[in-house]
Design a protein around this motif. Structure first.
Motif, PDB file in Angstrom:
ATOM      1  N   LEU A  31       2.483   5.741  -2.974  1.00  0.00           N
ATOM      2  CA  LEU A  31       2.520   6.234  -1.595  1.00  0.00           C
ATOM      3  C   LEU A  31       3.077   5.179  -0.647  1.00  0.00           C
ATOM      4  O   LEU A  31       3.839   5.491   0.262  1.00  0.00           O
ATOM      5  CB  LEU A  31       1.125   6.673  -1.133  1.00  0.00           C
ATOM      6  N   ARG A  35       9.006   7.253   0.913  1.00  0.00           N
ATOM      7  CA  ARG A  35       9.481   7.418   2.290  1.00  0.00           C
ATOM      8  C   ARG A  35       9.595   8.904   2.600  1.00  0.00           C
ATOM      9  O   ARG A  35      10.065   9.691   1.776  1.00  0.00           O
ATOM     10  CB  ARG A  35      10.857   6.756   2.478  1.00  0.00           C
ATOM     11  N   VAL A  36       9.142   9.275   3.795  1.00  0.00           N
ATOM     12  CA  VAL A  36       9.198  10.657   4.267  1.00  0.00           C
ATOM     13  C   VAL A  36       9.853  10.631   5.638  1.00  0.00           C
ATOM     14  O   VAL A  36       9.530   9.781   6.470  1.00  0.00           O
ATOM     15  CB  VAL A  36       7.788  11.268   4.370  1.00  0.00           C
ATOM     16  N   THR A  50       6.113   5.750   5.573  1.00  0.00           N
ATOM     17  CA  THR A  50       5.767   5.637   4.160  1.00  0.00           C
ATOM     18  C   THR A  50       4.837   6.782   3.805  1.00  0.00           C
ATOM     19  O   THR A  50       4.288   7.453   4.687  1.00  0.00           O
ATOM     20  CB  THR A  50       5.059   4.300   3.858  1.00  0.00           C
ATOM     21  N   GLY A  51       4.632   6.981   2.533  1.00  0.00           N
ATOM     22  CA  GLY A  51       3.700   8.010   2.089  1.00  0.00           C
ATOM     23  C   GLY A  51       2.283   7.741   2.555  1.00  0.00           C
ATOM     24  O   GLY A  51       1.460   8.640   2.611  1.00  0.00           O
ATOM     25  N   SER A  52       1.992   6.497   2.916  1.00  0.00           N
ATOM     26  CA  SER A  52       0.664   6.165   3.431  1.00  0.00           C
ATOM     27  C   SER A  52       0.616   6.235   4.952  1.00  0.00           C
ATOM     28  O   SER A  52      -0.398   5.920   5.561  1.00  0.00           O
ATOM     29  CB  SER A  52       0.214   4.791   2.931  1.00  0.00           C
ATOM     30  N   GLY A  53       1.726   6.655   5.591  1.00  0.00           N
ATOM     31  CA  GLY A  53       1.713   6.928   7.023  1.00  0.00           C
ATOM     32  C   GLY A  53       2.171   5.814   7.942  1.00  0.00           C
ATOM     33  O   GLY A  53       2.003   5.903   9.149  1.00  0.00           O
ATOM     34  N   THR A  85       4.676  12.157   9.864  1.00  0.00           N
ATOM     35  CA  THR A  85       3.289  11.859   9.511  1.00  0.00           C
ATOM     36  C   THR A  85       2.630  13.042   8.812  1.00  0.00           C
ATOM     37  O   THR A  85       1.888  12.867   7.842  1.00  0.00           O
ATOM     38  CB  THR A  85       2.494  11.452  10.766  1.00  0.00           C
ATOM     39  N   ALA A  88       3.792  13.040   5.323  1.00  0.00           N
ATOM     40  CA  ALA A  88       3.126  11.977   4.568  1.00  0.00           C
ATOM     41  C   ALA A  88       1.705  12.406   4.187  1.00  0.00           C
ATOM     42  O   ALA A  88       1.249  12.128   3.071  1.00  0.00           O
ATOM     43  CB  ALA A  88       3.100  10.686   5.378  1.00  0.00           C
ATOM     44  N   GLN A  92       0.092  12.649   0.528  1.00  0.00           N
ATOM     45  CA  GLN A  92      -1.167  12.002   0.168  1.00  0.00           C
ATOM     46  C   GLN A  92      -2.111  12.997  -0.497  1.00  0.00           C
ATOM     47  O   GLN A  92      -2.721  12.694  -1.523  1.00  0.00           O
ATOM     48  CB  GLN A  92      -1.852  11.428   1.409  1.00  0.00           C
TER      49      GLN A  92
END
Length: 112
Positions: A31, A35-36, A50-53, A85, A88, A92
């Motif tokens: 995550l 990238r989103v 990032t996948g973690s926000g 977000t 992401a 998650q």
């Protein structure tokens, strides 16, 4: 009650816990590296998280930068970041959900 009425196999439980910990760590790393992108204004503003926000990039097209109307630009930036977000958070949930289901609905401190 344990299957068969006996005591749990502690070594097996520890092995399972260790595997779960490794899977969680791997998912968190994936995550963090993923990238989103979210967009607003038909692509005038693009936000990448990032996948973690974590916000890692923001692109604003020159056409969006009107010095007489900074409010619209701010709204577009907010919308793009929110869009990214949300994506992401979906990522998650998809990645971490199956790993945390057996933990009573999640792990304290993690956003899912």
């Amino acid at each position: 009650m344990f299957p068969g009425g006996g005591q749990p196999n502690m070594q097996q439980l520890l092995k399972q816990a260790q595997k779960m910990q490794q899977d969680l760590a791997q998912a968190q790393q994936e995550l963090a590296e993923a990238r989103v992108t979210g967009t607003a204004g038909g692509g005038l503003v693009e936000a990448t998280v990032t996948g973690s926000g974590v916000l890692v990039a923001l692109t604003i097209a020159p056409a969006a930068a009107d010095p007489e109307d900074t409010e619209t630009l701010a709204d577009l930036v907010l919308a793009a970041v929110q869009n990214a977000t949300q994506e992401a958070q979906k990522m998650q949930a998809e990645r971490m959900g199956p790993l945390t289901q057996g933990l009573g609905g999640g792990i304290p401190g993690l956003p899912f």
